[in-house]
Motif scaffolding. Structure first.
Motif, mmCIF file in Angstrom:
data_model
loop_
_atom_site.group_PDB
_atom_site.id
_atom_site.type_symbol
_atom_site.label_atom_id
_atom_site.label_comp_id
_atom_site.label_asym_id
_atom_site.label_seq_id
_atom_site.Cartn_x
_atom_site.Cartn_y
_atom_site.Cartn_z
ATOM 1 N N MET A 125 0.819 -1.214 0.000
ATOM 2 C CA MET A 125 0.000 0.000 0.000
ATOM 3 C C MET A 125 0.856 1.269 0.000
ATOM 4 S SD MET A 125 -2.898 1.713 0.134
ATOM 5 C CE MET A 125 -4.210 0.535 0.473
ATOM 6 N N ILE A 126 1.884 1.309 0.892
ATOM 7 C CA ILE A 126 2.704 2.512 1.023
ATOM 8 C C ILE A 126 3.428 2.836 -0.283
ATOM 9 C CG2 ILE A 126 4.763 3.447 2.164
ATOM 10 C CD1 ILE A 126 3.815 2.133 4.742
ATOM 11 N N ASP A 127 3.843 1.798 -1.028
ATOM 12 C CA ASP A 127 4.561 2.012 -2.281
ATOM 13 C C ASP A 127 3.729 2.758 -3.322
ATOM 14 O OD1 ASP A 127 6.978 1.061 -1.578
ATOM 15 O OD2 ASP A 127 6.817 -0.880 -2.571
ATOM 16 N N ARG A 128 2.411 2.795 -3.143
ATOM 17 C CA ARG A 128 1.563 3.505 -4.100
ATOM 18 C C ARG A 128 1.873 4.997 -4.126
ATOM 19 N NH1 ARG A 128 -4.644 1.164 -3.699
ATOM 20 N NH2 ARG A 128 -4.150 -1.068 -3.779
ATOM 21 N N LEU A 129 2.403 5.508 -3.017
ATOM 22 C CA LEU A 129 2.754 6.930 -2.963
ATOM 23 C C LEU A 129 3.741 7.283 -4.075
ATOM 24 C CD1 LEU A 129 3.523 9.116 0.091
ATOM 25 C CD2 LEU A 129 5.298 8.881 -1.634
ATOM 26 N N LYS A 130 4.586 6.328 -4.460
ATOM 27 C CA LYS A 130 5.608 6.582 -5.486
ATOM 28 C C LYS A 130 4.987 6.915 -6.839
ATOM 29 C CE LYS A 130 8.957 3.407 -3.373
ATOM 30 N NZ LYS A 130 9.753 2.166 -3.566
ATOM 31 N N ARG A 131 3.740 6.474 -7.042
ATOM 32 C CA ARG A 131 3.105 6.678 -8.341
ATOM 33 C C ARG A 131 2.793 8.151 -8.606
ATOM 34 N NH1 ARG A 131 -1.562 1.978 -8.026
ATOM 35 N NH2 ARG A 131 -0.218 0.220 -7.439
ATOM 36 N N HIS A 132 2.718 8.936 -7.567
ATOM 37 C CA HIS A 132 2.435 10.360 -7.749
ATOM 38 C C HIS A 132 3.407 11.192 -6.916
ATOM 39 C CE1 HIS A 132 0.002 9.400 -4.155
ATOM 40 N NE2 HIS A 132 -0.604 8.500 -4.910
ATOM 41 N N SER A 133 4.697 10.935 -7.148
ATOM 42 C CA SER A 133 5.756 11.606 -6.405
ATOM 43 C C SER A 133 6.818 12.173 -7.342
ATOM 44 C CB SER A 133 6.434 10.621 -5.439
ATOM 45 O OG SER A 133 5.554 10.164 -4.445
ATOM 46 N N THR A 134 7.623 13.056 -6.783
ATOM 47 C CA THR A 134 8.847 13.508 -7.448
ATOM 48 C C THR A 134 10.006 12.727 -6.837
ATOM 49 O OG1 THR A 134 7.902 15.722 -7.655
ATOM 50 C CG2 THR A 134 10.263 15.507 -8.022
ATOM 51 N N TYR A 135 10.932 12.278 -7.687
ATOM 52 C CA TYR A 135 12.049 11.449 -7.213
ATOM 53 C C TYR A 135 13.319 12.275 -7.101
ATOM 54 C CZ TYR A 135 15.595 7.764 -7.077
ATOM 55 O OH TYR A 135 16.641 6.968 -6.720
ATOM 56 N N PHE A 136 13.993 12.164 -5.950
ATOM 57 C CA PHE A 136 15.266 12.841 -5.709
ATOM 58 C C PHE A 136 16.300 11.774 -5.348
ATOM 59 C CE2 PHE A 136 11.793 15.644 -4.423
ATOM 60 C CZ PHE A 136 12.061 16.796 -5.152
ATOM 61 N N ASP A 137 17.136 11.425 -6.295
ATOM 62 C CA ASP A 137 18.079 10.342 -6.030
ATOM 63 C C ASP A 137 19.076 10.700 -4.924
ATOM 64 O OD1 ASP A 137 19.249 12.237 -7.652
ATOM 65 O OD2 ASP A 137 20.499 10.804 -8.729
ATOM 66 N N LYS A 138 19.476 11.973 -4.859
ATOM 67 C CA LYS A 138 20.421 12.408 -3.826
ATOM 68 C C LYS A 138 19.731 13.111 -2.664
ATOM 69 C CE LYS A 138 24.117 13.037 -7.212
ATOM 70 N NZ LYS A 138 25.050 14.023 -7.831
ATOM 71 N N GLY A 139 18.404 13.042 -2.627
ATOM 72 C CA GLY A 139 17.677 13.745 -1.579
ATOM 73 C C GLY A 139 17.582 15.231 -1.877
ATOM 74 N N VAL A 140 17.216 16.030 -0.882
ATOM 75 C CA VAL A 140 16.989 17.455 -1.113
ATOM 76 C C VAL A 140 18.292 18.241 -1.215
ATOM 77 C CG1 VAL A 140 14.743 17.394 0.020
ATOM 78 C CG2 VAL A 140 16.776 17.963 1.364
ATOM 79 N N SER A 141 19.438 17.603 -0.983
ATOM 80 C CA SER A 141 20.718 18.302 -1.093
ATOM 81 C C SER A 141 20.959 18.798 -2.512
ATOM 82 C CB SER A 141 21.870 17.386 -0.669
ATOM 83 O OG SER A 141 21.960 16.260 -1.529
ATOM 84 N N GLN A 142 20.250 18.210 -3.499
ATOM 85 C CA GLN A 142 20.413 18.628 -4.888
ATOM 86 C C GLN A 142 19.580 19.855 -5.228
ATOM 87 O OE1 GLN A 142 18.592 14.684 -5.920
ATOM 88 N NE2 GLN A 142 17.777 15.792 -7.684
ATOM 89 N N LEU A 143 18.761 20.330 -4.273
ATOM 90 C CA LEU A 143 17.904 21.482 -4.491
ATOM 91 C C LEU A 143 18.558 22.748 -3.941
ATOM 92 C CD1 LEU A 143 14.479 19.972 -3.353
ATOM 93 C CD2 LEU A 143 15.354 20.147 -5.686
ATOM 94 N N ASP A 144 18.265 23.894 -4.566
ATOM 95 C CA ASP A 144 18.799 25.170 -4.083
ATOM 96 C C ASP A 144 18.276 25.502 -2.688
ATOM 97 O OD1 ASP A 144 20.232 25.539 -6.396
ATOM 98 O OD2 ASP A 144 18.680 26.745 -7.367
ATOM 99 N N PHE A 145 17.001 25.191 -2.427
ATOM 100 C CA PHE A 145 16.390 25.549 -1.155
ATOM 101 C C PHE A 145 16.561 24.478 -0.076
ATOM 102 C CE2 PHE A 145 14.713 29.374 -2.673
ATOM 103 C CZ PHE A 145 14.161 29.178 -3.931
ATOM 104 N N LYS A 146 17.118 23.322 -0.460
ATOM 105 C CA LYS A 146 17.431 22.243 0.493
ATOM 106 C C LYS A 146 16.210 21.754 1.267
ATOM 107 C CE LYS A 146 21.691 23.018 -0.696
ATOM 108 N NZ LYS A 146 22.260 22.247 -1.807
ATOM 109 N N THR A 147 15.043 21.900 0.703
ATOM 110 C CA THR A 147 13.846 21.374 1.365
ATOM 111 C C THR A 147 12.729 21.205 0.348
ATOM 112 O OG1 THR A 147 12.404 21.661 3.309
ATOM 113 C CG2 THR A 147 12.746 23.590 1.944
ATOM 114 N N VAL A 148 11.812 20.299 0.637
ATOM 115 C CA VAL A 148 10.593 20.128 -0.152
ATOM 116 C C VAL A 148 9.488 19.774 0.831
ATOM 117 C CG1 VAL A 148 11.109 17.699 -0.650
ATOM 118 C CG2 VAL A 148 9.537 18.963 -2.128
#
Length: 439
Positions: free
Chosen positions: A1-24
């Motif tokens: 059931m929990i894996d269904r969340l992946k169907r409508h998600s954004t994927y960050f392979d390195k986590g939020v460290s790859q974002l300018d704002f460091k958060t989502v």
């Protein structure tokens, strides 16, 4: 059931460290959390405090406000899937969900213990008025209590009528009864004799605790009082599995209605566009049929802002919520027929627009719902409101050409040169859209 969340998600392979704002952000109803690299770096809860900045509970730039540990090792949230209401890290086998006044965090591996640790240095204090943090220990449970307060006389001295309930404007300022002081061109004078010495503008409490439900599940819960906190804790503790399932299924229904937008040079933008219904869904408030300003830490319920978003709900066929929202607006129409500009958490009206962009958006939403559903009773239900608004809009046209007024304004319109004689593009462009609808 929990894996269904992946169907409508954004994927960050390195986590939020790859974002300018460091958060989502993840968000639901009154709560939001910013996901960092090792936990949450921001927490917001909009309790009874009327000011959006006072919804900030914890904020951090360098360290995590809330850190997650699996078997006593701090997590690294990579291979991260984030949707509007929850997240999963495949690397750490950890997930989290937002629900009403709580955040639920779970170690997916039942053999690995989860710990959720709060960093008290990141408890937020830079709010309007004063905030005092205290802690209380009850049966080994640490409860964090924020007391926000501001005297009324100090508030009006510093901010005038800004964020003051419009029903109080006649008592506090030199305006006629029923007039919104935000829309007055005259210099505001404060009626000090009508303000009691210790009268408070706001005097509110926020209660927060981390509740260890089991070795693998914890929750961060909020309340406006100790009894309110206990009620929320009980809801999570007794029903957390059903709550998670219900949230996933709620958003799963939207997957079949996702708008398809293709960008030949950037597939990523098209993928992000598909997630818009999910973020719109997470802005819905449970107490009223209206939406908050954003699915992040910004809470406000704006009249015009909500109408802009609600006009898009038909793109994924959420006509039911459009109907509910229109009923909310009709119930809140002011005596002169105008639409409120914004509300506080208790839905006291803080500002009114007085016939401009907001009222035009209301008419456009009625038309959008009618054109998609083809039900004439929708037009009939709001016909008198529409005609009254259109008549008042025409009265604001100078020499029968352009509308005059404050427009969709920021907090202090007169400081930026806006007056009732201003010509505002958004007012006029939306007015001519409405004129086309009326014709």
């Amino acid at each position: 059931m929990i894996d269904r969340l992946k169907r409508h998600s954004t994927y960050f392979d390195k986590g939020v460290s790859q974002l300018d704002f460091k958060t989502v952000f993840i968000c639901d109803d009154l709560i939001s959390a910013g996901i960092g690299q090792n936990g949450f770096n921001q927490l917001s809860y909009h309790g009874t405090q009327p000011v959006s900045r006072n919804a900030y509970i914890m904020r951090s730039d360098k360290t995590q406000a809330i850190s997650f540990y699996i078997n006593n090792k701090k997590v690294d949230l990579t291979n991260l899937f984030v949707s509007s209401y929850g997240f999963i890290s495949d690397k750490e086998m950890i997930c989290g969900f937002a629900s009403h006044k709580s955040l639920i965090i779970e170690s997916i591996n039942k053999n690995k213990e989860l710990k959720v640790i709060l960093n008290e240095e990141n408890l937020y204090k830079n709010v309007h008025g004063k905030r005092e943090w205290t802690t209380k220990t009850i049966k080994n449970e640490q409860i964090y209590i924020a007391h926000d307060y501001y005297k009324l006389v100090d508030w009006v001295n510093e901010n005038g009528c800004f964020l003051v309930n419009i029903n109080e404007h006649f008592r506090l300022f030199n305006v006629n009864e029923g007039v919104d002081a935000n829309n007055s061109n005259d210099k505001l004078e404060i009626k000090y004799s009508n303000i009691e010495k210790n009268e408070m503008f706001f005097d509110s409490y926020i209660y927060m605790t981390i509740n260890k439900i089991s070795n693998t599940i914890s929750s961060i819960s909020f309340g406006d009082s100790l009894s309110d906190l206990r009620k929320e804790q009980k809801r999570i503790k007794n029903h957390y599995r059903d709550i998670i399932k219900k949230q996933i299924l709620r958003y799963e229904k939207l997957k079949e209605k996702q708008p398809i937008v293709e960008f030949s040079e950037s597939k990523e933008i098209g993928e992000l566009m598909k997630l818009i219904p999910f973020y719109a869904e997470s802005t819905k408030l449970s107490s009223k049929n209206i939406i908050r300003a954003s699915a992040s830490d910004y809470y406000w319920v704006w009249g015009w802002d909500s109408l802009v978003s609600l006009n898009e709900f038909s793109k994924w066929n959420d006509l039911t919520y459009q109907k509910k929202a229109l009923r909310f607006y009709k119930k809140n129409i002011l005596e002169d027929g105008s639409i409120p500009h914004r509300w506080n958490r208790d839905f006291n009206i803080l500002q009114s627009g007085k016939f401009g962009y907001t009222e035009c958006l209301f008419i456009i939403l009625v038309w959008d719902l009618y054109s998609k559903s083809n039900k004439k009773r929708i037009i009939k239900k709001y016909y008198k409101d529409i005609l009254n608004i259109y008549e008042k809009l025409n009265e604001k046209r100078k020499n029968k050409t352009f509308l005059q007024g404050l427009g969709v304004y920021p907090d202090s319109p007169y400081k930026l040169g806006r007056t009732r004689e201003s010509f505002v593009t958004m007012d006029n462009s939306s007015f001519y859209m409405v004129s086309n609808i009326i014709n």
